[in-house]
Design an enzyme around this catalytic site. Structure first.
Site, short mmCIF file in Angstrom:
data_model
loop_
_atom_site.label_atom_id
_atom_site.label_comp_id
_atom_site.label_asym_id
_atom_site.label_seq_id
_atom_site.Cartn_x
_atom_site.Cartn_y
_atom_site.Cartn_z
N PRO A 1 0.78 -1.24 0.00
CA PRO A 1 0.00 0.00 0.00
C PRO A 1 0.81 1.29 0.00
CG PRO A 1 0.05 -0.93 2.19
CD PRO A 1 0.89 -1.82 1.34
N CYS A 2 2.11 1.24 -0.26
CA CYS A 2 2.90 2.46 -0.08
C CYS A 2 2.46 3.58 -1.01
CB CYS A 2 4.38 2.17 -0.25
SG CYS A 2 4.80 1.37 -1.79
N LYS A 3 1.88 3.23 -2.17
CA LYS A 3 1.48 4.30 -3.08
C LYS A 3 -0.03 4.55 -3.06
CE LYS A 3 5.22 5.28 -5.63
NZ LYS A 3 6.38 5.55 -4.88
#
Lengths: 326, 370
Positions: free
Chosen positions: B274-276
């Site tokens: 989910p980092c982006k």
């Protein structure tokens, strides 16, 4: 008249079930191979429209088991029908191979049949059997499902017009009314009766067959069941035992039955997926009250009667996981 | 290494504070409360999604105990993403994530999400230099990232087809176990897929896989996170290389990895990292919000007709959401009279559209197929 063919259940085991079995085997069962109760569930058959070709594709007629299947107070997912089963895990592959499967199967079929006669209850109609061997070191699980279904001899036949859209027989309002009543029922109804009279359409559990249909002409009596099959011309497996149940308990009035295959989990304004057909028992039952023979071992992917293997090593084996996580 | 990283993430997750104030319009992140609200909305509108409580020992205390994550089971996946045949213009239109005309700020780091943008004449994706239609025609490993990597891991790990497994128990075909039953429908054509009716696209074998899709809340990134467990057409669990076939090549092995599912003690699942998510969601929400506000304004002014034409042009999704069908223009103005822009309830609906671009062949976005 054409013979009615039923779509068999196909098993779907969530990986969480194997994790649960692993824990159970190590912490509780150990070397015991006693039969345990297990639960699974099925829901109405689903189909998807292929966006590329525009065709409607029927998905499998699935009976699924998951991590909560060993729970005593199993609760099926919302909208699904819970089914009970018998689970038996063998300690070695040799035991698994050598097990007397016919005896195990007959035992379950006997259990279902006795339950019908003694309790007149539909709770065990979709009862299943699951035998496993878990190779815990290799993360491989051998398993074989059986969904016992009583064979009707001669087979059920369907009237010339075959399986039709439910809307041919029921108005959209009647179907909406069934939908509403079905969902307002406190416990999920795998099998139910539909009666259409001057007061509209009402439904009731199959157990109340005698009273509910007492003053209803046969042409307004309909037997319905939650149909896990999405195939337009084949009703799902649960109908087989429902028909056997009705023939066993109400032989006088059930030589012709009007069947509604309930496939509308959600309410769609325009399209109803449920099917309707008029079935006829093809003559007098030959075995005079005894238990009919049963079939229902699940076939493996090769289409043969044989066990299946779930290989979870790629998802569980730490070394394999490390390899692919580069 | 993988385990180390997972542990690091777990610790970081534990230490990071719970997001308190709502900022979803500013930076695309949501609070646990908003996650629950959006999840409630999703589960209400699309009952295929349900809340799960998960493993009690892995419960997150900032979420209600019976609403730890969302799940939908048996999501069909008709084709492999690696074999997508780009012929259908409609499918294109369903993707809401082409930023072609709103690339003003031009955040280059976000380009990876536009898997389908390359198909349009104005495609601005530097990450997709080749004409994407070529990919299915190219033969195999060299250019096809996912299958190339799949091939790599197939070799050493020995995770081959199922058939060899069955050799372990060769004498277990017990076809004499029960007699032939005339009332059993033939399994192959009916139980699975009626392959005879389906045009197989470009010689790619059609298989119906299904997926269990879970959405959890990621405390560190303050966004939802998607997890996938796949089954082949016979109900067998998919191996990681097989799962990567269903993930668009831009994402397989980059943002999608196999990890420990956070609400289970032992389960492994494929997960989109989910980092982006937050920055992408922010962009989408900004755009959505503008059109929602516009829509609401124009509805207030002129009613159905104008909104309708706009809707067909922009394929604005929420018009359909609000009433569950395509024809909502009569009912909707009454429902949302006040101009408030997009509500956070829609967050997960939008999120699913975004996920649909990462896993184009998994019909996870049930919001369009109804």
């Amino acid at each position: 008249m054409p013979i009615v063919q039923f779509t068999p259940f196909s098993s779907l085991i969530q990986p969480a079930f194997w994790h649960e079995l692993t824990n159970l085997k190590i912490d509780v069962l150990r070397l015991s191979d006693d039969a345990l109760p297990v639960s699974g569930s099925y829901s109405t058959g689903r189909s998807v429209v292929d966006r590329e070709s525009g065709n409607e594709i029927a998905l499998g007629c699935n009976l699924s088991v998951g991590s909560e299947s060993f729970d005593k107070d199993y609760k099926a997912p919302a909208g699904s029908i819970p089914v009970s089963g018998t689970f038996k895990n063998f300690n070695t592959i040799e035991d698994f191979k050598a097990a007397d499967k016919t005896a195990l199967f007959n035992q379950e079929a006997e259990k279902i049949w006795d339950h019908i006669l003694k309790t007149r209850n539909t709770a065990l109609l979709s009862h299943f059997l699951l035998i496993t061997y878990a190779d815990l070191k290799k993360y491989k699980y051998y398993y074989w499902f059986a969904f016992p279904a009583f064979v009707s001899k001669p087979a059920w036949e369907i009237a010339e017009d075959g399986w039709r859209d439910a809307t041919d027989q029921f108005s959209s309002e009647a179907l909406s009314s069934i939908h509403t009543q079905f969902h307002s029922h406190p416990s999920p109804l795998p099998f139910f009766l539909v009666r259409s009279d001057s007061n509209g359409t009402s439904i009731a559990p199959v157990e109340s067959y005698a009273t509910f249909f007492e003053s209803t002409p046969p042409s307004s009596q309909t037997i319905a069941f939650v149909d896990p099959s999405a195939n337009p011309t084949n009703p799902g497996w649960p109908l087989r035992n429902l028909l056997a149940y009705l023939r066993a308990l109400y032989p006088e009035t059930t030589s012709t039955v009007r069947v509604l295959c309930w496939r509308d989990a959600e309410l769609h304004q325009s399209t109803w997926k449920s099917r309707f057909g008029v079935l006829e028992a093809g003559g007098v039952s030959s075995n005079g009250g005894g238990r009919p023979s049963a079939v229902g071992w699940e076939k493996n992917p090769q289409g043969k009667l044989g066990p299946r293997v779930a290989d979870l090593a790629p998802m569980m084996d730490p070394t394999m996981l490390a390899n692919q996580a580069v | 290494m993988q385990a180390l990283q997972s542990h690091y993430w777990a610790v970081r997750d534990y230490l990071s504070p719970v997001l308190k104030e709502s900022k979803f319009k500013e930076h695309g992140r949501i609070t646990p409360e908003e996650f629950v609200a959006a999840g409630d909305f999703l589960a209400y509108k699309f009952p295929v999604w349900t809340w799960e409580k998960g493993d009690a020992s892995k419960g997150r205390d900032y979420l209600p105990p019976d609403k730890q994550y969302l799940v939908t089971r048996g999501v069909p996946c008709l084709r492999r993403a690696t074999s997508l045949a780009y012929t259908d213009a409609d499918e294109d239109a369903e993707r809401l994530l082409s930023f072609g005309d709103s690339s003003g700020p031009g955040d280059e780091a976000d380009e990876w999400v536009e898997t389908h943008a390359g198909r349009k004449p104005h495609g601005d994706s530097a990450a997709n230099p080749g004409d994407i239609e070529d990919i299915p025609d190219l033969d195999g490993e060299a250019d096809n990232v996912a299958s190339g990597i799949g091939g790599l891991s197939l070799g050493p790990t020995g995770a081959v087809e199922e058939t060899p497994d069955l050799d372990d128990i060769p004498d277990m075909d017990e076809d004499d176990l029960e007699e032939k039953d005339e009332a059993t429908a033939p399994t192959k054509p009916s139980g699975l897929v009626d392959t005879s009716n389906i045009e197989v696209a470009k010689g790619n074998l059609l298989q119906v896989r299904t997926y269990d899709v879970m959405i959890t809340y990621d405390k560190y990134y303050q966004t939802p996170r998607v997890w996938l467990i796949g089954y082949d057409e016979n109900g067998k669990p998919l191996t990681p290389p097989q799962i990567f076939q269903d993930i668009s090549a831009d994402h397989a092995h980059k943002t999608v990895t196999i990890e420990q599912f956070i609400h289970s003690a032992s389960l492994q699942a494929a997960s989109v990292h989910p980092c982006k998510h937050a920055s992408v969601m922010k962009k989408v929400i900004e755009r959505m919000n503008n059109s929602v506000v516009e829509e609401q304004l124009s509805r207030r002014k002129s009613g159905g007709a104008a909104a309708n034409s706009k809707e067909t042009k922009k394929k604005w999704p929420f018009a359909r959401k609000t009433s569950g069908s395509g024809k909502d223009d009569r009912s909707a103005p009454g429902e949302e009279d006040e101009i408030e822009g997009m509500r956070v309830d829609f967050y997960l609906v939008v999120f699913l559209k975004f996920i649909a671009s990462i896993v184009p062949t998994i019909e996870v976005d049930s919001t369009t197929s109804f």
